[in-house]
Design a protein around this motif. Structure first.
Motif, PDB file in Angstrom:
ATOM      1  N   ASP A  76      29.677  76.595 -18.157  1.00 25.04           N
ATOM      2  CA  ASP A  76      29.565  75.369 -18.960  1.00 25.04           C
ATOM      3  C   ASP A  76      29.831  74.133 -18.098  1.00 25.04           C
ATOM      4  OD1 ASP A  76      28.957  76.781 -21.221  1.00 25.04           O
ATOM      5  OD2 ASP A  76      30.979  76.721 -22.062  1.00 25.04           O
ATOM      6  N   MET A  77      30.797  74.232 -17.176  1.00 20.55           N
ATOM      7  CA  MET A  77      31.097  73.106 -16.278  1.00 20.55           C
ATOM      8  C   MET A  77      29.904  72.790 -15.391  1.00 20.55           C
ATOM      9  SD  MET A  77      35.032  73.426 -14.948  1.00 20.55           S
ATOM     10  CE  MET A  77      34.881  75.079 -14.314  1.00 20.55           C
ATOM     11  N   GLN A  79      26.730  73.509 -15.995  1.00 23.75           N
ATOM     12  CA  GLN A  79      25.639  72.988 -16.806  1.00 23.75           C
ATOM     13  C   GLN A  79      25.892  71.542 -17.200  1.00 23.75           C
ATOM     14  OE1 GLN A  79      22.753  74.732 -17.212  1.00 23.75           O
ATOM     15  NE2 GLN A  79      22.111  72.689 -17.859  1.00 23.75           N
ATOM     16  N   GLN A  80      27.143  71.206 -17.483  1.00 18.98           N
ATOM     17  CA  GLN A  80      27.479  69.827 -17.832  1.00 18.98           C
ATOM     18  C   GLN A  80      27.192  68.887 -16.666  1.00 18.98           C
ATOM     19  OE1 GLN A  80      28.399  68.662 -20.795  1.00 18.98           O
ATOM     20  NE2 GLN A  80      28.526  66.562 -20.043  1.00 18.98           N
ATOM     21  N   ALA A  81      27.572  69.309 -15.456  1.00 18.82           N
ATOM     22  CA  ALA A  81      27.324  68.489 -14.266  1.00 18.82           C
ATOM     23  C   ALA A  81      25.827  68.351 -14.005  1.00 18.82           C
ATOM     24  CB  ALA A  81      28.030  69.101 -13.058  1.00 18.82           C
ATOM     25  N   SER A  83      23.454  68.435 -16.306  1.00 18.63           N
ATOM     26  CA  SER A  83      22.928  67.533 -17.343  1.00 18.63           C
ATOM     27  C   SER A  83      23.227  66.076 -17.016  1.00 18.63           C
ATOM     28  CB  SER A  83      23.526  67.889 -18.710  1.00 18.63           C
ATOM     29  OG  SER A  83      23.151  69.201 -19.090  1.00 18.63           O
ATOM     30  N   GLU A  84      24.412  65.830 -16.476  1.00 18.17           N
ATOM     31  CA  GLU A  84      24.827  64.455 -16.203  1.00 18.17           C
ATOM     32  C   GLU A  84      24.149  63.857 -14.972  1.00 18.17           C
ATOM     33  OE1 GLU A  84      28.979  63.650 -16.180  1.00 18.17           O
ATOM     34  OE2 GLU A  84      29.364  64.753 -18.025  1.00 18.17           O
ATOM     35  N   TYR A  85      23.937  64.674 -13.937  1.00 18.99           N
ATOM     36  CA  TYR A  85      23.514  64.096 -12.658  1.00 18.99           C
ATOM     37  C   TYR A  85      22.169  64.578 -12.127  1.00 18.99           C
ATOM     38  CZ  TYR A  85      28.293  62.413 -12.565  1.00 18.99           C
ATOM     39  OH  TYR A  85      29.464  61.785 -12.891  1.00 18.99           O
ATOM     40  N   SER A  87      19.417  65.515 -14.140  1.00 19.24           N
ATOM     41  CA  SER A  87      18.334  65.414 -15.114  1.00 19.24           C
ATOM     42  C   SER A  87      17.535  64.137 -14.923  1.00 19.24           C
ATOM     43  CB  SER A  87      18.899  65.478 -16.540  1.00 19.24           C
ATOM     44  OG  SER A  87      19.492  66.738 -16.776  1.00 19.24           O
ATOM     45  N   ARG A 102      31.383  66.129  -9.127  1.00 15.72           N
ATOM     46  CA  ARG A 102      31.790  66.374 -10.512  1.00 15.72           C
ATOM     47  C   ARG A 102      32.204  67.826 -10.715  1.00 15.72           C
ATOM     48  NH1 ARG A 102      31.150  64.839 -15.937  1.00 15.72           N
ATOM     49  NH2 ARG A 102      32.237  66.477 -17.098  1.00 15.72           N
ATOM     50  N   SER A 106      35.922  69.173 -11.675  1.00 19.36           N
ATOM     51  CA  SER A 106      36.112  69.971 -12.890  1.00 19.36           C
ATOM     52  C   SER A 106      36.762  71.311 -12.568  1.00 19.36           C
ATOM     53  CB  SER A 106      34.772  70.206 -13.599  1.00 19.36           C
ATOM     54  OG  SER A 106      34.196  68.991 -14.010  1.00 19.36           O
ATOM     55  N   SER A 110      40.590  73.074 -13.514  1.00 18.33           N
ATOM     56  CA  SER A 110      40.352  74.109 -14.514  1.00 18.33           C
ATOM     57  C   SER A 110      41.127  75.386 -14.217  1.00 18.33           C
ATOM     58  CB  SER A 110      38.846  74.429 -14.569  1.00 18.33           C
ATOM     59  OG  SER A 110      38.608  75.609 -15.293  1.00 18.33           O
TER      60      SER A 110
END
Length: 219
Positions: A76-77, A79-81, A83-85, A87, A102, A106, A110
């Motif tokens: 998830d971490m 995928q989040q990174a 999506s943010e940078y 895409s 990022r 994270s 964690s």
């Protein structure tokens, strides 16, 4: 015949599953897989030993479930990174640097990431090789898809996106994670330097200019 093949494993309640997974993870990390009994897991989770067996079949399946649950948070971490940078961006080099920074930030903050690394390192012998390979592939899958798209869009030259992904990881965040820990400011500076130079080295190898270079060497 293996226990997991002869009886159906119960789905059970999600609350009990969380308690069992949490208890097992704590014990596997503190005492190790071999020294952690199902009795101890059950006692810590506040459930019966039979419930643990009914839900997970055996102790190895429980270990696999713990690693899967922990790895899910790490995926998830990533995928989040992504999506943010990765895409939408104006500059690929800067986007890749920000993505790595990022993810590293994270992961360093964690408990899931540190637990995952410790579990895989400590208990590799108790995990099926195919499971570890699938976990490795899942970790890289999101980045691999983006690199394949970048190749189609002409942003990268990646004849083998899987190999390119492994090279990228080795040059950037994996190299950061393998460095000895240092004090705050020094650690941050070292992390930024490793990631920046790693991204630049990756782009020298896989940037669009490599297409021109290959064409030139063929003539």
């Amino acid at each position: 015949m293996d226990t997991t093949e002869t009886k159906k494993i119960r789905k059970g309640s999600s609350d009990k599953r969380v308690k069992i997974i949490t208890a097992a993870r704590d014990l596997f990390l503190s005492d190790g897989f071999d020294r952690s009994s199902v009795d101890a897991v059950a006692a810590r989770a506040g459930v019966s030993k039979r419930t643990v067996y009914d839900y997970y079949g055996d102790k190895q399946n429980l270990l696999i479930a713990v690693v899967e649950e922990t790895s899910g948070a790490v995926l998830d971490m990533i995928q989040q990174a992504i999506s943010e940078y990765l895409s939408e961006f104006d500059d690929l080099e800067q986007a890749l640097i920000l993505f790595c920074e990022r993810f590293v930030a994270s992961a360093n903050g964690s408990t899931d990431y540190s637990a995952l690394i410790r579990l895989i390192t400590m208990e590799a012998a108790n995990l099926p090789v195919s499971f570890l390979e699938n976990l490795d592939n899942a970790t890289e899958e999101g980045i691999l898809r983006r690199f394949a798209e970048f190749g189609q869009n002409g942003l990268l030259h990646v004849p083998d996106p899987e190999l390119a992904t492994k090279h990228f990881a080795a040059l950037t965040f994996l190299l950061v994670f393998n460095q000895p820990k240092q004090s705050g400011a020094i650690q941050n500076e070292q992390t930024k330097r490793i990631i920046t130079e790693g991204v630049r080295a990756f782009l020298r190898a896989y940037g669009p200019q490599t297409i021109r270079h290959e064409n030139e060497t063929m003539h």
